[in-house]
Design a protein around this motif. Structure first.
Motif, PDB file in Angstrom:
ATOM      1  N   ARG A 172       0.845  -1.201   0.000  1.00  0.00           N
ATOM      2  CA  ARG A 172       0.000   0.000   0.000  1.00  0.00           C
ATOM      3  C   ARG A 172       0.875   1.244   0.000  1.00  0.00           C
ATOM      4  NH1 ARG A 172      -4.452  -2.853  -1.396  1.00  0.00           N
ATOM      5  NH2 ARG A 172      -4.871  -4.517   0.125  1.00  0.00           N
ATOM      6  N   ARG A 173       0.274   2.374  -0.338  1.00  0.00           N
ATOM      7  CA  ARG A 173       1.005   3.634  -0.326  1.00  0.00           C
ATOM      8  C   ARG A 173       1.567   3.895   1.069  1.00  0.00           C
ATOM      9  NH1 ARG A 173       2.051   5.036  -5.573  1.00  0.00           N
ATOM     10  NH2 ARG A 173       0.161   4.939  -6.832  1.00  0.00           N
ATOM     11  N   GLY A 174       2.863   4.194   1.123  1.00  0.00           N
ATOM     12  CA  GLY A 174       3.498   4.497   2.397  1.00  0.00           C
ATOM     13  C   GLY A 174       4.071   3.295   3.111  1.00  0.00           C
ATOM     14  N   ASP A 175       3.830   2.072   2.618  1.00  0.00           N
ATOM     15  CA  ASP A 175       4.370   0.877   3.261  1.00  0.00           C
ATOM     16  C   ASP A 175       5.873   0.787   3.058  1.00  0.00           C
ATOM     17  OD1 ASP A 175       1.958   0.036   4.229  1.00  0.00           O
ATOM     18  OD2 ASP A 175       1.619  -1.517   2.711  1.00  0.00           O
ATOM     19  N   ASP A 176       6.541   0.226   4.042  1.00  0.00           N
ATOM     20  CA  ASP A 176       7.970  -0.058   3.959  1.00  0.00           C
ATOM     21  C   ASP A 176       8.117  -1.501   3.489  1.00  0.00           C
ATOM     22  OD1 ASP A 176      10.620  -0.937   4.582  1.00  0.00           O
ATOM     23  OD2 ASP A 176      10.845   0.734   5.974  1.00  0.00           O
ATOM     24  N   LEU A 177       8.623  -1.688   2.275  1.00  0.00           N
ATOM     25  CA  LEU A 177       8.698  -3.006   1.676  1.00  0.00           C
ATOM     26  C   LEU A 177       9.545  -3.963   2.505  1.00  0.00           C
ATOM     27  CD1 LEU A 177       8.109  -4.951  -0.626  1.00  0.00           C
ATOM     28  CD2 LEU A 177       9.934  -3.880  -1.944  1.00  0.00           C
ATOM     29  N   GLN A 178      10.704  -3.501   2.940  1.00  0.00           N
ATOM     30  CA  GLN A 178      11.574  -4.380   3.710  1.00  0.00           C
ATOM     31  C   GLN A 178      10.984  -4.699   5.082  1.00  0.00           C
ATOM     32  OE1 GLN A 178      15.498  -2.318   3.169  1.00  0.00           O
ATOM     33  NE2 GLN A 178      16.108  -4.329   2.416  1.00  0.00           N
ATOM     34  N   ASP A 206      17.274  -9.127  -0.178  1.00  0.00           N
ATOM     35  CA  ASP A 206      18.199  -8.778   0.899  1.00  0.00           C
ATOM     36  C   ASP A 206      17.704  -9.318   2.243  1.00  0.00           C
ATOM     37  OD1 ASP A 206      20.307  -7.643   2.275  1.00  0.00           O
ATOM     38  OD2 ASP A 206      19.386  -5.661   2.383  1.00  0.00           O
ATOM     39  N   ILE A 207      16.406  -9.196   2.501  1.00  0.00           N
ATOM     40  CA  ILE A 207      15.839  -9.732   3.747  1.00  0.00           C
ATOM     41  C   ILE A 207      15.936 -11.250   3.751  1.00  0.00           C
ATOM     42  CG2 ILE A 207      13.772  -9.887   5.174  1.00  0.00           C
ATOM     43  CD1 ILE A 207      15.070  -7.101   5.010  1.00  0.00           C
ATOM     44  N   ASP A 259      25.877  -0.433   1.598  1.00  0.00           N
ATOM     45  CA  ASP A 259      25.079  -1.444   2.312  1.00  0.00           C
ATOM     46  C   ASP A 259      23.791  -1.766   1.562  1.00  0.00           C
ATOM     47  OD1 ASP A 259      23.707   0.918   2.652  1.00  0.00           O
ATOM     48  OD2 ASP A 259      23.660   0.849   4.837  1.00  0.00           O
ATOM     49  N   ARG A 260      23.722  -1.391   0.278  1.00  0.00           N
ATOM     50  CA  ARG A 260      22.533  -1.620  -0.541  1.00  0.00           C
ATOM     51  C   ARG A 260      22.756  -2.814  -1.462  1.00  0.00           C
ATOM     52  NH1 ARG A 260      18.391   1.976  -2.672  1.00  0.00           N
ATOM     53  NH2 ARG A 260      17.428   1.022  -4.504  1.00  0.00           N
ATOM     54  N   VAL A 261      21.878  -3.783  -1.387  1.00  0.00           N
ATOM     55  CA  VAL A 261      21.959  -4.960  -2.255  1.00  0.00           C
ATOM     56  C   VAL A 261      21.375  -4.648  -3.629  1.00  0.00           C
ATOM     57  CG1 VAL A 261      20.891  -7.225  -2.655  1.00  0.00           C
ATOM     58  CG2 VAL A 261      22.036  -6.754  -0.491  1.00  0.00           C
ATOM     59  N   ALA A 418      24.895 -15.877  -1.747  1.00  0.00           N
ATOM     60  CA  ALA A 418      24.193 -15.266  -0.616  1.00  0.00           C
ATOM     61  C   ALA A 418      22.710 -15.590  -0.572  1.00  0.00           C
ATOM     62  CB  ALA A 418      24.377 -13.746  -0.656  1.00  0.00           C
ATOM     63  N   LEU A 419      22.108 -15.923  -1.717  1.00  0.00           N
ATOM     64  CA  LEU A 419      20.652 -16.050  -1.787  1.00  0.00           C
ATOM     65  C   LEU A 419      20.235 -17.450  -2.218  1.00  0.00           C
ATOM     66  CD1 LEU A 419      17.917 -14.487  -1.621  1.00  0.00           C
ATOM     67  CD2 LEU A 419      18.157 -14.078  -4.082  1.00  0.00           C
TER      68      LEU A 419
END
Length: 457
Positions: A172-178, A206-207, A259-261, A418-419
Protein backbone atom coordinates in the motif's frame (compact mmCIF):
# COMPACT_ATOMS: atom_id res chain seq x y z
CA UNK A 1 40.94 -10.88 -10.53
CA UNK A 2 40.10 -12.70 -13.73
CA UNK A 3 41.11 -12.07 -17.28
CA UNK A 4 40.37 -8.67 -18.87
CA UNK A 5 38.01 -10.29 -21.33
CA UNK A 6 35.45 -10.56 -18.56
CA UNK A 7 35.27 -14.34 -18.48
CA UNK A 8 34.33 -15.67 -15.08
CA UNK A 9 36.95 -18.38 -15.16
CA UNK A 10 36.82 -22.03 -15.94
CA UNK A 11 33.66 -23.77 -14.88
CA UNK A 12 32.85 -27.44 -14.63
CA UNK A 13 33.59 -29.47 -17.74
CA UNK A 14 30.63 -29.80 -20.07
CA UNK A 15 29.42 -33.37 -20.68
CA UNK A 16 29.86 -34.84 -24.17
CA UNK A 17 26.86 -34.27 -26.43
CA UNK A 18 24.15 -36.90 -26.45
CA UNK A 19 23.49 -39.04 -29.51
CA UNK A 20 20.26 -37.12 -30.13
CA UNK A 21 22.11 -33.82 -30.14
CA UNK A 22 24.79 -35.15 -32.50
CA UNK A 23 22.11 -36.38 -34.88
CA UNK A 24 20.35 -33.01 -34.70
CA UNK A 25 23.63 -31.19 -35.43
CA UNK A 26 24.27 -33.37 -38.44
CA UNK A 27 20.69 -32.92 -39.60
CA UNK A 28 20.93 -29.13 -39.33
CA UNK A 29 24.11 -28.98 -41.39
CA UNK A 30 22.82 -31.45 -43.99
CA UNK A 31 19.52 -29.60 -44.32
CA UNK A 32 21.30 -26.32 -44.93
CA UNK A 33 23.60 -27.89 -47.52
CA UNK A 34 20.65 -29.65 -49.15
CA UNK A 35 18.70 -26.39 -49.42
CA UNK A 36 21.66 -24.83 -51.21
CA UNK A 37 22.03 -27.89 -53.45
CA UNK A 38 18.36 -27.82 -54.48
CA UNK A 39 18.70 -24.14 -55.33
CA UNK A 40 21.81 -24.86 -57.42
CA UNK A 41 20.12 -27.73 -59.24
CA UNK A 42 17.09 -25.57 -60.02
CA UNK A 43 18.89 -22.49 -61.25
CA UNK A 44 22.15 -23.80 -62.67
CA UNK A 45 21.17 -22.27 -66.01
CA UNK A 46 20.40 -18.89 -64.49
CA UNK A 47 23.40 -17.65 -62.46
CA UNK A 48 21.81 -14.36 -61.36
CA UNK A 49 18.74 -16.03 -59.92
CA UNK A 50 20.96 -18.69 -58.37
CA UNK A 51 23.03 -16.10 -56.56
CA UNK A 52 19.95 -14.29 -55.30
CA UNK A 53 18.25 -17.46 -54.02
CA UNK A 54 21.39 -18.70 -52.23
CA UNK A 55 21.90 -15.27 -50.68
CA UNK A 56 18.27 -15.06 -49.55
CA UNK A 57 18.46 -18.58 -48.11
CA UNK A 58 21.52 -17.69 -46.05
CA UNK A 59 19.90 -14.44 -44.89
CA UNK A 60 16.78 -16.37 -43.86
CA UNK A 61 18.75 -18.87 -41.77
CA UNK A 62 20.95 -16.20 -40.16
CA UNK A 63 17.95 -14.00 -39.33
CA UNK A 64 15.91 -16.94 -38.03
CA UNK A 65 18.75 -18.00 -35.76
CA UNK A 66 19.22 -14.41 -34.55
CA UNK A 67 15.52 -14.25 -33.69
CA UNK A 68 15.75 -17.50 -31.74
CA UNK A 69 18.64 -16.39 -29.52
CA UNK A 70 17.60 -12.79 -28.87
CA UNK A 71 14.73 -11.00 -27.19
CA UNK A 72 12.75 -7.79 -27.56
CA UNK A 73 13.39 -5.48 -30.48
CA UNK A 74 16.24 -7.52 -31.95
CA UNK A 75 14.03 -10.63 -32.06
CA UNK A 76 11.23 -8.70 -33.80
CA UNK A 77 13.59 -7.11 -36.34
CA UNK A 78 15.32 -10.41 -37.09
CA UNK A 79 11.96 -12.18 -37.49
CA UNK A 80 10.82 -9.57 -40.01
CA UNK A 81 14.05 -9.96 -41.98
CA UNK A 82 13.70 -13.76 -41.98
CA UNK A 83 10.10 -13.63 -43.22
CA UNK A 84 10.86 -11.08 -45.95
CA UNK A 85 13.94 -12.99 -47.14
CA UNK A 86 12.08 -16.29 -47.19
CA UNK A 87 9.18 -14.73 -49.08
CA UNK A 88 11.57 -13.29 -51.66
CA UNK A 89 13.30 -16.64 -52.07
CA UNK A 90 9.95 -18.38 -52.56
CA UNK A 91 8.94 -15.79 -55.16
CA UNK A 92 12.12 -16.50 -57.13
CA UNK A 93 11.56 -20.19 -56.77
CA UNK A 94 8.27 -19.96 -58.65
CA UNK A 95 10.37 -20.15 -61.82
CA UNK A 96 11.13 -23.77 -60.79
CA UNK A 97 8.90 -26.65 -59.85
CA UNK A 98 6.51 -26.51 -56.91
CA UNK A 99 8.21 -29.56 -55.44
CA UNK A 100 11.52 -27.75 -55.30
CA UNK A 101 9.87 -24.69 -53.78
CA UNK A 102 8.48 -26.80 -50.98
CA UNK A 103 11.80 -28.62 -50.59
CA UNK A 104 13.89 -25.47 -50.09
CA UNK A 105 11.41 -23.90 -47.64
CA UNK A 106 11.15 -27.14 -45.66
CA UNK A 107 14.93 -27.62 -45.54
CA UNK A 108 15.49 -24.11 -44.22
CA UNK A 109 12.94 -24.66 -41.48
CA UNK A 110 14.43 -28.06 -40.61
CA UNK A 111 17.94 -26.60 -40.43
CA UNK A 112 16.84 -23.90 -37.98
CA UNK A 113 14.81 -26.24 -35.77
CA UNK A 114 17.51 -28.94 -35.68
CA UNK A 115 20.17 -26.36 -34.78
CA UNK A 116 18.08 -25.24 -31.85
CA UNK A 117 17.78 -28.84 -30.61
CA UNK A 118 21.49 -29.53 -31.07
CA UNK A 119 22.85 -26.53 -29.19
CA UNK A 120 19.90 -25.45 -27.12
CA UNK A 121 18.81 -25.94 -23.52
CA UNK A 122 21.13 -28.78 -22.50
CA UNK A 123 24.20 -26.72 -23.40
CA UNK A 124 23.65 -24.49 -20.39
CA UNK A 125 26.05 -24.57 -17.49
CA UNK A 126 24.44 -26.55 -14.72
CA UNK A 127 24.11 -24.63 -11.47
CA UNK A 128 26.35 -26.16 -8.84
CA UNK A 129 24.39 -27.21 -5.79
CA UNK A 130 20.96 -27.09 -7.46
CA UNK A 131 18.59 -29.48 -5.68
CA UNK A 132 14.98 -30.50 -5.65
CA UNK A 133 12.92 -29.16 -2.75
CA UNK A 134 9.39 -29.81 -1.54
CA UNK A 135 6.41 -27.55 -1.15
CA UNK A 136 6.81 -24.39 0.96
CA UNK A 137 5.42 -24.87 4.45
CA UNK A 138 4.51 -21.20 4.89
CA UNK A 139 4.93 -19.19 1.73
CA UNK A 140 4.45 -15.42 1.51
CA UNK A 141 4.29 -13.30 -1.65
CA UNK A 142 4.65 -9.52 -1.42
CA UNK A 143 3.13 -7.69 -4.40
CA UNK A 144 3.66 -4.22 -5.81
CA UNK A 145 0.34 -3.39 -7.53
CA UNK A 146 1.89 -0.49 -9.49
CA UNK A 147 4.76 -2.41 -11.11
CA UNK A 148 4.67 -3.33 -14.77
CA UNK A 149 1.60 -1.23 -15.47
CA UNK A 150 -0.50 -3.16 -12.96
CA UNK A 151 0.50 -6.76 -13.67
CA UNK A 152 -0.50 -7.88 -10.19
CA UNK A 153 -4.14 -7.08 -10.92
CA UNK A 154 -4.00 -8.00 -14.59
CA UNK A 155 -2.81 -11.53 -13.85
CA UNK A 156 -4.90 -11.93 -10.71
CA UNK A 157 -1.80 -12.74 -8.64
CA UNK A 158 -3.51 -12.23 -5.29
CA UNK A 159 -6.14 -14.87 -6.07
CA UNK A 160 -3.59 -17.15 -7.75
CA UNK A 161 -1.40 -17.03 -4.65
CA UNK A 162 -4.28 -17.92 -2.32
CA UNK A 163 -5.25 -20.87 -4.52
CA UNK A 164 -1.72 -22.21 -4.06
CA UNK A 165 -1.80 -21.76 -0.29
CA UNK A 166 0.55 -18.76 -0.42
CA UNK A 167 -0.21 -15.71 1.73
CA UNK A 168 -0.47 -12.56 -0.45
CA UNK A 169 0.72 -9.23 0.96
CA UNK A 170 -0.25 -6.27 -1.25
CA UNK A 171 1.90 -3.18 -0.91
CA UNK A 172 0.00 0.00 0.00
CA UNK A 173 1.01 3.63 -0.33
CA UNK A 174 3.50 4.50 2.40
CA UNK A 175 4.37 0.88 3.26
CA UNK A 176 7.97 -0.06 3.96
CA UNK A 177 8.70 -3.01 1.68
CA UNK A 178 11.57 -4.38 3.71
CA UNK A 179 9.60 -4.02 6.94
CA UNK A 180 6.82 -6.13 5.41
CA UNK A 181 9.36 -8.77 4.44
CA UNK A 182 10.84 -8.74 7.95
CA UNK A 183 7.36 -9.20 9.42
CA UNK A 184 6.68 -12.15 7.14
CA UNK A 185 9.90 -13.87 8.23
CA UNK A 186 9.17 -13.11 11.89
CA UNK A 187 5.78 -14.84 11.52
CA UNK A 188 7.44 -18.00 10.26
CA UNK A 189 7.65 -17.71 6.46
CA UNK A 190 10.08 -20.29 5.08
CA UNK A 191 9.73 -19.03 1.49
CA UNK A 192 9.23 -15.36 0.64
CA UNK A 193 8.67 -13.92 -2.80
CA UNK A 194 8.33 -10.59 -4.55
CA UNK A 195 6.03 -9.70 -7.45
CA UNK A 196 7.42 -6.46 -8.82
CA UNK A 197 10.33 -4.81 -10.57
CA UNK A 198 14.01 -5.55 -10.07
CA UNK A 199 14.52 -2.81 -7.48
CA UNK A 200 11.81 -4.38 -5.32
CA UNK A 201 13.24 -7.84 -5.96
CA UNK A 202 16.57 -6.70 -4.54
CA UNK A 203 15.02 -5.26 -1.37
CA UNK A 204 13.13 -8.44 -0.52
CA UNK A 205 16.03 -10.66 -1.61
CA UNK A 206 18.20 -8.78 0.90
CA UNK A 207 15.84 -9.73 3.75
CA UNK A 208 15.73 -13.33 2.51
CA UNK A 209 19.53 -13.62 2.47
CA UNK A 210 19.88 -12.06 5.94
CA UNK A 211 17.60 -14.73 7.40
CA UNK A 212 18.67 -17.51 4.98
CA UNK A 213 15.07 -17.88 3.79
CA UNK A 214 14.33 -19.16 0.28
CA UNK A 215 13.32 -16.51 -2.26
CA UNK A 216 10.89 -16.58 -5.20
CA UNK A 217 11.03 -14.04 -8.04
CA UNK A 218 7.69 -13.30 -9.76
CA UNK A 219 8.26 -11.21 -12.94
CA UNK A 220 5.59 -8.55 -12.42
CA UNK A 221 7.80 -5.58 -13.32
CA UNK A 222 8.38 -3.88 -16.66
CA UNK A 223 11.51 -5.60 -17.97
CA UNK A 224 12.26 -8.27 -15.34
CA UNK A 225 15.94 -8.77 -16.17
CA UNK A 226 16.57 -10.66 -12.94
CA UNK A 227 13.81 -13.13 -13.81
CA UNK A 228 15.27 -13.55 -17.32
CA UNK A 229 18.66 -14.57 -15.95
CA UNK A 230 17.06 -16.90 -13.42
CA UNK A 231 15.59 -18.76 -16.39
CA UNK A 232 11.96 -17.79 -15.83
CA UNK A 233 9.42 -17.29 -18.60
CA UNK A 234 8.73 -13.58 -18.20
CA UNK A 235 5.60 -13.78 -20.35
CA UNK A 236 3.99 -16.37 -18.05
CA UNK A 237 3.83 -14.41 -14.79
CA UNK A 238 1.58 -16.78 -12.85
CA UNK A 239 3.78 -19.80 -13.68
CA UNK A 240 6.46 -18.34 -11.40
CA UNK A 241 4.16 -19.10 -8.44
CA UNK A 242 4.80 -22.80 -9.01
CA UNK A 243 8.12 -22.23 -7.23
CA UNK A 244 6.16 -22.43 -3.95
CA UNK A 245 5.33 -26.03 -4.81
CA UNK A 246 7.95 -28.71 -5.49
CA UNK A 247 10.75 -26.72 -7.07
CA UNK A 248 14.45 -26.39 -7.84
CA UNK A 249 16.54 -24.46 -5.35
CA UNK A 250 20.05 -23.13 -5.87
CA UNK A 251 22.29 -20.47 -4.41
CA UNK A 252 23.16 -17.38 -6.41
CA UNK A 253 25.25 -14.30 -5.80
CA UNK A 254 24.07 -10.86 -4.80
CA UNK A 255 26.07 -7.63 -4.98
CA UNK A 256 26.49 -4.72 -2.60
CA UNK A 257 26.90 -1.00 -3.22
CA UNK A 258 27.74 0.29 0.22
CA UNK A 259 25.08 -1.44 2.31
CA UNK A 260 22.53 -1.62 -0.54
CA UNK A 261 21.96 -4.96 -2.25
CA UNK A 262 21.40 -5.11 -6.01
CA UNK A 263 20.54 -8.08 -8.20
CA UNK A 264 21.46 -6.80 -11.68
CA UNK A 265 23.79 -3.84 -12.11
CA UNK A 266 24.77 -0.34 -11.12
CA UNK A 267 25.58 2.14 -13.88
CA UNK A 268 27.65 5.31 -13.55
CA UNK A 269 28.62 7.99 -16.00
CA UNK A 270 26.62 8.96 -19.06
CA UNK A 271 23.95 6.27 -18.82
CA UNK A 272 23.37 6.91 -15.11
CA UNK A 273 22.88 10.60 -15.88
CA UNK A 274 20.31 9.74 -18.56
CA UNK A 275 18.40 7.62 -16.04
CA UNK A 276 18.20 10.63 -13.69
CA UNK A 277 15.98 12.45 -16.20
CA UNK A 278 12.30 12.64 -15.20
CA UNK A 279 11.31 11.80 -18.77
CA UNK A 280 13.45 8.65 -18.99
CA UNK A 281 10.98 6.11 -17.59
CA UNK A 282 8.26 7.04 -20.11
CA UNK A 283 10.46 7.78 -23.13
CA UNK A 284 13.78 5.97 -22.80
CA UNK A 285 15.05 6.22 -26.38
CA UNK A 286 13.94 9.80 -26.89
CA UNK A 287 15.49 10.89 -23.60
CA UNK A 288 18.77 9.11 -24.34
CA UNK A 289 18.91 10.67 -27.81
CA UNK A 290 18.41 14.11 -26.26
CA UNK A 291 20.77 13.80 -23.29
CA UNK A 292 23.68 11.66 -24.54
CA UNK A 293 25.04 14.27 -27.00
CA UNK A 294 25.26 16.68 -24.07
CA UNK A 295 27.32 14.11 -22.14
CA UNK A 296 29.48 12.63 -24.91
CA UNK A 297 29.43 15.39 -27.51
CA UNK A 298 32.45 17.45 -28.56
CA UNK A 299 31.88 20.14 -25.93
CA UNK A 300 30.77 17.89 -23.09
CA UNK A 301 32.54 18.12 -19.75
CA UNK A 302 34.22 14.86 -18.80
CA UNK A 303 32.72 13.12 -15.76
CA UNK A 304 35.02 12.58 -12.78
CA UNK A 305 35.10 8.84 -12.05
CA UNK A 306 38.27 7.32 -10.60
CA UNK A 307 38.99 3.63 -10.12
CA UNK A 308 41.61 0.92 -10.43
CA UNK A 309 41.92 -0.44 -13.94
CA UNK A 310 41.84 -4.06 -15.03
CA UNK A 311 45.66 -4.21 -14.96
CA UNK A 312 45.66 -3.20 -11.28
CA UNK A 313 46.93 0.31 -11.92
CA UNK A 314 45.15 3.26 -10.30
CA UNK A 315 43.97 6.27 -12.26
CA UNK A 316 41.33 4.75 -14.50
CA UNK A 317 38.74 6.90 -16.25
CA UNK A 318 35.50 6.19 -18.07
CA UNK A 319 32.54 7.97 -19.61
CA UNK A 320 30.34 4.93 -18.98
CA UNK A 321 30.91 2.47 -16.14
CA UNK A 322 28.80 -0.61 -15.41
CA UNK A 323 29.27 -2.77 -12.31
CA UNK A 324 27.19 -5.93 -12.39
CA UNK A 325 26.25 -8.88 -10.23
CA UNK A 326 28.00 -11.44 -12.41
CA UNK A 327 29.28 -11.03 -15.96
CA UNK A 328 26.92 -9.67 -18.60
CA UNK A 329 26.95 -10.41 -22.29
CA UNK A 330 26.31 -6.88 -23.54
CA UNK A 331 25.35 -5.88 -27.04
CA UNK A 332 25.05 -2.19 -26.18
CA UNK A 333 25.42 0.23 -23.29
CA UNK A 334 21.93 0.19 -21.79
CA UNK A 335 22.88 -2.58 -19.36
CA UNK A 336 20.06 -4.83 -20.54
CA UNK A 337 22.21 -7.79 -21.47
CA UNK A 338 22.02 -11.30 -20.06
CA UNK A 339 24.29 -13.29 -17.74
CA UNK A 340 25.43 -16.84 -18.38
CA UNK A 341 25.61 -17.45 -14.64
CA UNK A 342 25.13 -15.74 -11.28
CA UNK A 343 27.15 -18.06 -9.09
CA UNK A 344 30.77 -17.22 -9.99
CA UNK A 345 31.32 -14.95 -6.96
CA UNK A 346 32.50 -11.95 -9.01
CA UNK A 347 31.42 -8.52 -10.09
CA UNK A 348 31.52 -7.74 -13.80
CA UNK A 349 33.05 -4.36 -14.62
CA UNK A 350 32.64 -2.68 -18.01
CA UNK A 351 34.07 0.71 -18.89
CA UNK A 352 33.75 2.77 -22.07
CA UNK A 353 36.01 5.74 -22.72
CA UNK A 354 35.20 8.08 -25.60
CA UNK A 355 37.34 10.61 -27.45
CA UNK A 356 34.62 13.17 -28.13
CA UNK A 357 35.67 14.32 -31.59
CA UNK A 358 37.05 11.07 -32.97
CA UNK A 359 35.12 8.20 -31.45
CA UNK A 360 31.42 9.04 -31.67
CA UNK A 361 30.87 7.54 -35.17
CA UNK A 362 32.55 4.23 -34.27
CA UNK A 363 30.77 4.14 -30.89
CA UNK A 364 27.38 4.66 -32.50
CA UNK A 365 28.20 2.03 -35.13
CA UNK A 366 29.15 -0.52 -32.46
CA UNK A 367 25.99 0.31 -30.52
CA UNK A 368 23.77 -0.01 -33.59
CA UNK A 369 25.31 -3.36 -34.58
CA UNK A 370 24.87 -4.79 -31.09
CA UNK A 371 28.63 -5.36 -30.71
CA UNK A 372 29.75 -2.68 -28.30
CA UNK A 373 32.72 -4.88 -27.36
CA UNK A 374 34.26 -4.04 -30.76
CA UNK A 375 34.60 -0.37 -29.82
CA UNK A 376 38.26 0.32 -29.04
CA UNK A 377 37.40 2.25 -25.87
CA UNK A 378 35.57 -0.76 -24.36
CA UNK A 379 37.13 -2.70 -21.47
CA UNK A 380 35.69 -5.56 -19.37
CA UNK A 381 37.02 -7.56 -16.44
CA UNK A 382 35.92 -9.27 -13.24
CA UNK A 383 36.78 -8.67 -9.60
CA UNK A 384 35.26 -9.54 -6.20
CA UNK A 385 35.45 -5.89 -5.04
CA UNK A 386 35.56 -2.54 -6.78
CA UNK A 387 35.73 1.10 -5.69
CA UNK A 388 34.90 4.30 -7.54
CA UNK A 389 35.93 7.72 -6.24
CA UNK A 390 35.18 11.22 -7.48
CA UNK A 391 35.85 14.84 -6.61
CA UNK A 392 32.13 15.53 -7.03
CA UNK A 393 30.09 15.63 -3.80
CA UNK A 394 27.42 13.35 -5.30
CA UNK A 395 27.63 10.81 -8.12
CA UNK A 396 24.69 9.81 -10.32
CA UNK A 397 24.12 6.05 -10.08
CA UNK A 398 21.42 3.90 -11.65
CA UNK A 399 20.96 0.83 -9.42
CA UNK A 400 18.71 -1.87 -10.88
CA UNK A 401 17.04 0.87 -12.91
CA UNK A 402 16.48 3.23 -9.95
CA UNK A 403 18.10 6.68 -10.14
CA UNK A 404 20.20 7.60 -7.10
CA UNK A 405 22.76 10.21 -6.11
CA UNK A 406 25.38 8.89 -3.71
CA UNK A 407 28.42 10.37 -1.99
CA UNK A 408 31.77 8.90 -3.07
CA UNK A 409 33.70 6.74 -2.62
CA UNK A 410 31.34 4.04 -3.90
CA UNK A 411 32.35 0.58 -2.68
CA UNK A 412 31.06 -2.51 -4.49
CA UNK A 413 31.52 -6.14 -3.52
CA UNK A 414 30.14 -9.52 -4.48
CA UNK A 415 28.22 -11.67 -1.98
CA UNK A 416 28.92 -15.19 -3.29
CA UNK A 417 26.08 -17.69 -2.84
CA UNK A 418 24.19 -15.27 -0.62
CA UNK A 419 20.65 -16.05 -1.79
CA UNK A 420 18.68 -19.29 -1.84
CA UNK A 421 16.42 -18.92 -4.87
CA UNK A 422 13.61 -21.27 -5.93
CA UNK A 423 12.39 -21.68 -9.51
CA UNK A 424 9.59 -23.89 -10.88
CA UNK A 425 10.53 -27.37 -12.02
CA UNK A 426 9.14 -26.68 -15.50
CA UNK A 427 10.78 -23.27 -15.95
CA UNK A 428 13.49 -22.97 -18.65
CA UNK A 429 15.98 -22.61 -15.77
CA UNK A 430 18.77 -20.86 -17.67
CA UNK A 431 19.49 -17.40 -19.06
CA UNK A 432 19.71 -16.74 -22.81
CA UNK A 433 23.48 -16.19 -22.52
CA UNK A 434 23.87 -19.72 -21.14
CA UNK A 435 22.38 -21.38 -24.22
CA UNK A 436 22.93 -19.02 -27.12
CA UNK A 437 26.06 -18.66 -29.22
CA UNK A 438 26.88 -15.07 -30.07
CA UNK A 439 25.92 -15.32 -33.74
CA UNK A 440 25.46 -17.46 -36.84
CA UNK A 441 29.15 -18.20 -37.31
CA UNK A 442 29.41 -19.35 -33.69
CA UNK A 443 26.29 -21.48 -34.20
CA UNK A 444 27.83 -23.29 -37.18
CA UNK A 445 31.06 -23.83 -35.21
CA UNK A 446 29.04 -25.21 -32.31
CA UNK A 447 27.15 -27.56 -34.64
CA UNK A 448 30.41 -28.90 -36.07
CA UNK A 449 31.79 -29.45 -32.57
CA UNK A 450 28.67 -31.29 -31.45
CA UNK A 451 28.68 -33.40 -34.60
CA UNK A 452 32.26 -34.39 -33.80
CA UNK A 453 31.30 -35.50 -30.29
CA UNK A 454 32.71 -32.46 -28.49
CA UNK A 455 30.92 -29.97 -26.21
CA UNK A 456 29.58 -27.02 -28.16
CA UNK A 457 31.98 -24.72 -26.32
Amino acid sequence: MNAPDGSPGAGPASPPPSTARRLAAGGALLALLAAAAVAVATFVRDPLVLILVVLLTVITVVAAWTALVNHGGRRVAASVVAVVALAAAVALLFTGSMLRIVAVVALVLVATAAARVAIGHDLAHGSAGARSVGRARQGVLIMNPWSGGGKVERFGLEQEARQRGVEPVVLRRGDDLQALAEQAVAKGADVIGMAGGDGSQALVADIARRHDVAFVCVPAGTRNHFALDLGLDRADVTAALDAYDSAVERRIDLALLGDRVFVNNASLGAYATVVQSDAYRDAKLATAAQVLPQLLGPEAQRLDLRFTRADGEAGGHADVLLVSNGVYRLGNLNGFGTRERMDAGVLGVVTVTVDRARDMPSLLSAEASGHIERFHGYRAWTTPEFEVDSADPLVDVGVDGEALQLAPPLRFRSLPGALRVRTPVNAPGVAPAAVAPAGFQDAVTALLRVLGGQPAR
